[in-house]
Design an enzyme around this catalytic site. Structure first.
Site, PDB file in Angstrom:
ATOM      1  CD  GLU A 201     -44.590  22.065 175.335  1.00 58.80           C
ATOM      2  OE1 GLU A 201     -44.439  22.773 174.647  1.00 58.80           O
ATOM      3  OE2 GLU A 201     -45.245  20.931 174.979  1.00 58.80           O
TER       4      GLU A 201
ATOM      5  CB  CYS B 171     -43.713  24.028 170.993  1.00 57.93           C
ATOM      6  SG  CYS B 171     -44.528  23.041 169.655  1.00 57.93           S
TER       7      CYS B 171
ATOM      8  CG  ASN C  72     -40.622  19.315 170.173  1.00 57.36           C
ATOM      9  OD1 ASN C  72     -41.141  18.557 170.751  1.00 57.36           O
ATOM     10  ND2 ASN C  72     -41.339  20.350 169.833  1.00 57.36           N
ATOM     11  CD  GLU C  73     -44.187  19.211 167.392  1.00 58.62           C
ATOM     12  OE1 GLU C  73     -45.105  19.976 167.147  1.00 58.62           O
ATOM     13  OE2 GLU C  73     -44.570  17.931 167.868  1.00 58.62           O
TER      14      GLU C  73
END
Length: 645
Positions: free
Chosen positions: A44, A248, A378-379
């Site tokens: 990331e 994120c 994503n989460e």
């Protein structure tokens, strides 16, 4: 079955650990199959992992696109200085009327009224300075547009901060339209904090954009490539897959900040830069083509993550004031967004004659990238807004590309409301794989080493996409190693796993811990890195239960796998405790008697500040029908027994 009945205690032990169905399958086939893709990496762009990190570009803010929205106090000339030594004078401004491309709207305008003795121009300070090595070559390029009547000669120099010249190349600004100029600078000295200076020594006016400096020696010699030493440190892990570009980062800080893959391909001067959710800037120089290419170069399967058409639930919260939280794309935009995801699959796998396959071919890769995995979301918080959009995307992808394994998400924690709701949604919709995330104390990992033993094998598989034990001490690494033996034991339900985050630039960390820390010239491999390296470099595709026993189950772990490519049997023993542990491995049925096994022992290195974090000792032992081994406190042992001959 008859052999099992003759050994009822072993049978009961195996049934208790694995369930009867798994025991019978293991006995019949010789071990149970586990995922060959179990250990990978997650990249990331956090903590300057891309710009100023893995991406080898040495110029910061190369296209004058920084803004206060990226970070308070930043502007178009952040990392730049106006150079007017030698009694020269003129003017510098940022303009946007006629850019190179609409995606790259800003550029610098330099007006030279009096060049003086040394000329006037711009200096770039790089990311904490520009690291150069004596004798190494650096590819320089920039775009210029001449505004005055006659050409303007430019001098491009690598200098010390005091002004000493280390290397130089000369160019001319001589075109009335944007024109790229380039040259090669050879560094005359080694300096970890040099600067790049562009000066004009004649009167006139010109526009400047896309100032770039790359080491010639990038990873695998790729143009627009990666920092060689950092990329090799990642390659040494031998990851089976790489998840990218986030995190994120993917769903971004609000809908307008979502990561859109099409903005990251094509000529770098046409890519659309944007602020980073971690409060800095993405040049998009490291884009989807470069991610796919890096995966191919290191032998890792690509695992891109796309937003599930919703923004991060933390949008404007953790990072900014007055945010909106999770919001979904308007439904009338969903078909276009779904098409964008389908186009991504075509870009990766389509023939060079297809629309998006042709764009991949134009970038220099006519052959497909062989995409197998795609993660959606994503989460994300489990809301009706998320679920509705997720299902639209999933259904469209499954219908057109049933060959792609889709990965869902069950939130950011190992338990709780979103986790339970996410798994309920996964089970109701028979999702292929779901992505679990958790960052916990090392004691949690020791206490939960049997977490996946009871997972239902007939339902969704698991991708443990982000995990770490909240520290970079040797004890953290030991706790993770114990846990990873459990991942191997449950490699039939845990299909993929990756420590996170992967990279962090020292002095610019947005999150801790990380696997690898770096500066412009140094790389620090954490104790956690050495554990990931050991497991990934010694992975298997079959797991054998009941082979290894330990006389103490507290703070310990063990696994026995087979690498079918080599035929080797691989035993891992982990002791995170303070006392010796006796291990016994009954391998008579797996290897030839008296095989010469390789032994590697990892312990904490306490020899000095500049020493590697982990001490590695190697030896050999003769492996008979039974291996008896005493595992020292706070150590990890790898025993690799060659295949039967």
């Amino acid at each position: 079955m008859e052999k099992l009945l003759k050994k009822p205690l072993i049978y009961l032990f195996l049934v208790g650990c694995l369930g009867a169905q798994q025991v019978f399958a293991q006995t019949k086939q010789g071990g149970k199959p586990i995922s060959p893709d179990l250990f990978g990496i997650f990249f990331e762009d956090i903590s300057y992992a891309a710009d100023g990190g893995l991406y080898a570009e040495l110029i910061q803010n190369r296209s004058f696109e920084y803004t206060p929205a990226d970070r308070y106090g930043w502007n178009s000339f952040t990392a730049w200085e106006y150079v007017t030594k030698g009694f020269g004078y003129g003017a510098i401004s940022v303009e946007s009327q006629l850019p190179i491309h609409a995606n790259n709207p800003h550029y610098a305008r330099l007006t030279i009224e009096e060049p003086g003795q040394e000329g006037i121009g711009l200096q770039n300070n790089g990311f904490d300075g520009i690291p150069i090595k004596k004798g190494e070559q650096y590819n320089f390029s920039l775009f210029t547009r001449l505004l005055s009547a006659t050409p303007i000669p430019l001098s491009v120099q690598l200098r010390s901060r005091k002004g000493d010249v280390y290397g130089e190349v000369s160019l001319n600004a001589d075109a009335k339209e944007w024109k790229k100029g380039s040259g090669v600078i050879t560094a005359g000295v080694t300096d970890d904090s040099a600067v790049l200076v562009i000066t004009a020594k004649e009167r006139g006016s010109l526009d400047i954009d896309m100032v770039s400096l790359f080491p010639v020696k990038t990873f695998h010699g790729r143009a627009n490539g990666l920092r060689a030493d950092l990329a090799q440190t990642i390659a040494d892990l031998k990851p089976r897959f790489m998840r990218f570009p986030g995190g994120c980062l993917v769903h971004g800080d609000g809908l307008g900040n979502m990561y859109r893959w099409k903005n990251t391909i094509g000529p770098i001067e046409e890519r659309k830069e944007q602020r980073n959710i971690w409060s800095y800037h993405q040049s998009m120089g490291l884009g989807y083509f470069e991610y796919f290419q890096f995966c191919e170069d290191i032998g890792a399967k690509p695992l891109p993550v796309v937003a599930a058409a919703v923004s991060c639930q933390n949008s404007g919260g953790t990072w900014r004031i007055g945010g909106t939280g999770q919001k979904g794309l308007p439904m009338d935009e969903m078909q276009d967004y779904i098409n964008e995801i389908l186009d991504l699959i075509e870009y990766a796998n389509g023939p060079a004659t297809s629309t998006w396959g042709a764009k991949r071919a134009a970038a220099g890769h006519p052959e497909p990238f062989h995409l197998e995995y795609l993660a959606i979301g994503n989460e994300d918080k489990q809301t009706p807004v998320f679920r509705e959009r997720f299902k639209l995307i999933e259904n469209a992808v499954k219908q057109k590309h049933p060959e792609i394994t889709l990965i869902g998400t069950v939130g950011p924690f190992p338990a709780g409301e979103d986790f339970e709701a996410g798994w309920k949604f996964a089970n109701e919709n028979a999702l292929q794989v779901v992505d679990e995330h958790y960052y916990e104390k090392p004691e949690w990992f020791l206490e939960h080493k049997h977490r996946y033993d009871s997972y239902n094998r007939s339902k969704s598989k698991v991708y443990l996409g982000e995990y770490a034990s909240r520290g970079n001490t040797w004890f953290n690494a030991l706790a993770e190693a114990v846990y990873m033996t459990g991942l191997e034991r449950n490699g039939d339900v845990v299909r993929l796993s990756s420590y996170a985050p992967l990279l962090a630039r020292t002095g610019h960390t947005s999150w801790n811990p990380n696997l690898i820390y770096f500066t412009g010239t140094t790389i620090t491999r954490t104790p956690n890195y050495y554990i990931q390296h050991l497991f990934s470099n010694n992975a298997g595709d079959r797991y054998y239960a009941g082979i290894v026993s330990l006389d103490n189950e507290v703070n310990t772990g063990a696994s026995c796998v087979k690498d079918s490519k080599t035929g080797d049997i691989i035993i891992k023993l982990v002791n995170a405790g303070e006392n010796k542990v006796k291990a016994k491995a009954s391998i008579a049925s797996l290897v030839a008697p008296h095989a010469n096994a390789a032994v590697t022992v990892l312990t904490e290195n306490t020899t000095g500040k500049n020493a590697p974090a982990v001490a590695i000792a190697t030896s050999q032992l003769e492996a008979g029908k039974v291996i008896n081994y005493e595992v020292a406190p706070r150590s990890v042992v790898l025993i690799r027994v060659p295949a039967k001959k």
